[in-house]
Design a protein around this motif. Structure first.
Motif, PDB file in Angstrom:
ATOM      1  N   THR A   9       0.863  -0.747   0.014  1.00 58.96           N
ATOM      2  CA  THR A   9      -0.363  -0.163   0.374  1.00 58.96           C
ATOM      3  C   THR A   9       1.121   0.916   0.175  1.00 58.96           C
ATOM      4  OG1 THR A   9      -1.629  -1.400   1.169  1.00 58.96           O
ATOM      5  CG2 THR A   9      -1.602   1.116   0.966  1.00 58.96           C
ATOM      6  N   ALA A  10       0.244   2.615  -0.903  1.00 55.41           N
ATOM      7  CA  ALA A  10       1.211   3.861  -0.773  1.00 55.41           C
ATOM      8  C   ALA A  10       0.597   4.279  -0.343  1.00 55.41           C
ATOM      9  CB  ALA A  10       1.737   3.731  -2.330  1.00 55.41           C
ATOM     10  N   LEU A  11       0.495   5.679  -0.083  1.00 56.62           N
ATOM     11  CA  LEU A  11       0.365   6.716   0.198  1.00 56.62           C
ATOM     12  C   LEU A  11       0.660   8.402  -0.700  1.00 56.62           C
ATOM     13  CD1 LEU A  11      -2.136   9.243   1.259  1.00 56.62           C
ATOM     14  CD2 LEU A  11      -0.911   8.975   3.187  1.00 56.62           C
TER      15      LEU A  11
ATOM     16  N   ILE B  67      -6.885   5.081   7.186  1.00 55.29           N
ATOM     17  CA  ILE B  67      -5.603   4.511   6.326  1.00 55.29           C
ATOM     18  C   ILE B  67      -5.971   3.076   6.947  1.00 55.29           C
ATOM     19  CG2 ILE B  67      -3.544   4.314   5.899  1.00 55.29           C
ATOM     20  CD1 ILE B  67      -3.430   7.350   4.999  1.00 55.29           C
TER      21      ILE B  67
ATOM     22  N   LEU C   4       1.225   0.971   6.262  1.00 55.24           N
ATOM     23  CA  LEU C   4       1.560   1.459   4.796  1.00 55.24           C
ATOM     24  C   LEU C   4       2.732   0.854   4.258  1.00 55.24           C
ATOM     25  CD1 LEU C   4       1.232   5.513   4.879  1.00 55.24           C
ATOM     26  CD2 LEU C   4      -0.050   3.959   3.462  1.00 55.24           C
ATOM     27  N   ASP C   5       3.277   0.202   2.854  1.00 55.81           N
ATOM     28  CA  ASP C   5       4.484  -0.074   2.433  1.00 55.81           C
ATOM     29  C   ASP C   5       5.614   1.242   1.838  1.00 55.81           C
ATOM     30  OD1 ASP C   5       4.218  -2.879   3.250  1.00 55.81           O
ATOM     31  OD2 ASP C   5       2.673  -1.804   2.064  1.00 55.81           O
TER      32      ASP C   5
ATOM     33  N   LEU D 295       5.383   6.020   1.659  1.00 57.02           N
ATOM     34  CA  LEU D 295       4.793   7.623   1.582  1.00 57.02           C
ATOM     35  C   LEU D 295       5.451   7.859   1.054  1.00 57.02           C
ATOM     36  CD1 LEU D 295       3.124   9.264   2.655  1.00 57.02           C
ATOM     37  CD2 LEU D 295       4.854   9.581   4.680  1.00 57.02           C
TER      38      LEU D 295
ATOM     39  N   MET E 226       1.845   9.344   9.576  1.00 60.20           N
ATOM     40  CA  MET E 226       2.345   7.714   9.248  1.00 60.20           C
ATOM     41  C   MET E 226       3.071   7.314   9.998  1.00 60.20           C
ATOM     42  SD  MET E 226      -1.070   8.086   7.502  1.00 60.20           S
ATOM     43  CE  MET E 226      -1.488   9.727   6.331  1.00 60.20           C
TER      44      MET E 226
END
Length: 239
Positions: free
Chosen positions: A6-8, A72, A79-80, A82, A122
């Motif tokens: 997952t990327a933001l 999120i 997250l992986d 950012l 994050m």
């Protein structure tokens, strides 16, 4: 919980951020499109393919960023990647002697404090081995701006906002790299080059897709990749 990477991406409704989101989605990531404007966010999602989702995110709104982090965590778990892409250039009042302190503060609020705000929120969501990419600029190079005759951007006027904010962002990058190194989290800054985007009236020799390639490369580094680096397509940039 989401089992995909997952990327933001902040500021992902247009320009370089949109291109980064598109390229990460094409690589199989679940991509969270961070953008403050609901209409533009929805428009971006309609143009993207893959596992993409919108996240309401104004990097200058700390309570809003905190709420986004909670959302999120609930929806995606962790997250992986950012990518702190959101940024502004500011107007001409940044020139020394122009009385532009309010504009300088506005630029720093997005380009520096916005990155810190998002990254702090994050941090608990970053998996060990995650990647953080900060979109900086070579205009923040102290080596270049102090070179004789003004360096490679001698035709660029002296400004107290945008270039100085990018210098500060590079320092922020180095500090997070130091803090997160023991977790295998790599934190790097990139310069996308002079790209045709809304920030410069779409006047630039590079496309957002070309600029996004480097960001995506740094977001998908292997465990032996660099950290605390400042790079462009040609390699390391002098600090």
């Amino acid at each position: 919980m989401n089992e995909r990477r997952t990327a933001l991406v902040t500021g992902a409704n247009k320009g370089i951020g949109f291109a980064i989101a598109a390229q990460l989605a094409a690589r199989g990531f679940t991509v969270l499109v961070g953008a403050r404007d609901a209409t533009r966010r929805a428009a971006a999602l309609s143009r993207l393919t893959g596992d993409v989702h919108g996240v309401e995110l104004d990097v200058t709104d700390e309570p809003g960023v905190t709420q986004a982090a909670k959302e999120i965590r609930t929806r995606f778990g962790a997250l992986d990647v950012l990518v702190n892409n959101a940024g502004i250039t500011g107007d001409g009042t940044q020139v020394p002697g122009s009385g532009g302190l309010p504009e300088i503060r506005r630029v720093f609020d997005v380009n520096v404090f916005g990155v810190i705000t998002v990254t702090e929120a994050m941090l608990p969501l970053l998996r060990p081995g995650a990647r953080v990419v900060n979109v900086s600029s070579s205009v923040g190079s102290l080596t270049d701006m102090t070179a004789p005759a003004g360096g490679s951007l001698a035709d660029m006027p002296a400004m107290l906002g945008y270039p100085v904010s990018k210098t500060a962002l590079n320092a922020v990058t180095a500090q997070y790299a130091k803090h997160l190194r023991h977790q295998g989290i790599l934190v790097n800054a990139i310069c996308p080059g002079y790209v045709a985007t809304d920030l410069n009236g779409n006047d630039g020799p590079r496309t957002p897709d070309q600029a996004a390639t480097l960001a995506v490369h740094m977001a998908t580094l292997g465990p032996d990749g660099p950290t605390a680096a400042f790079v462009d397509d040609n390699g390391p940039i002098t600090w």
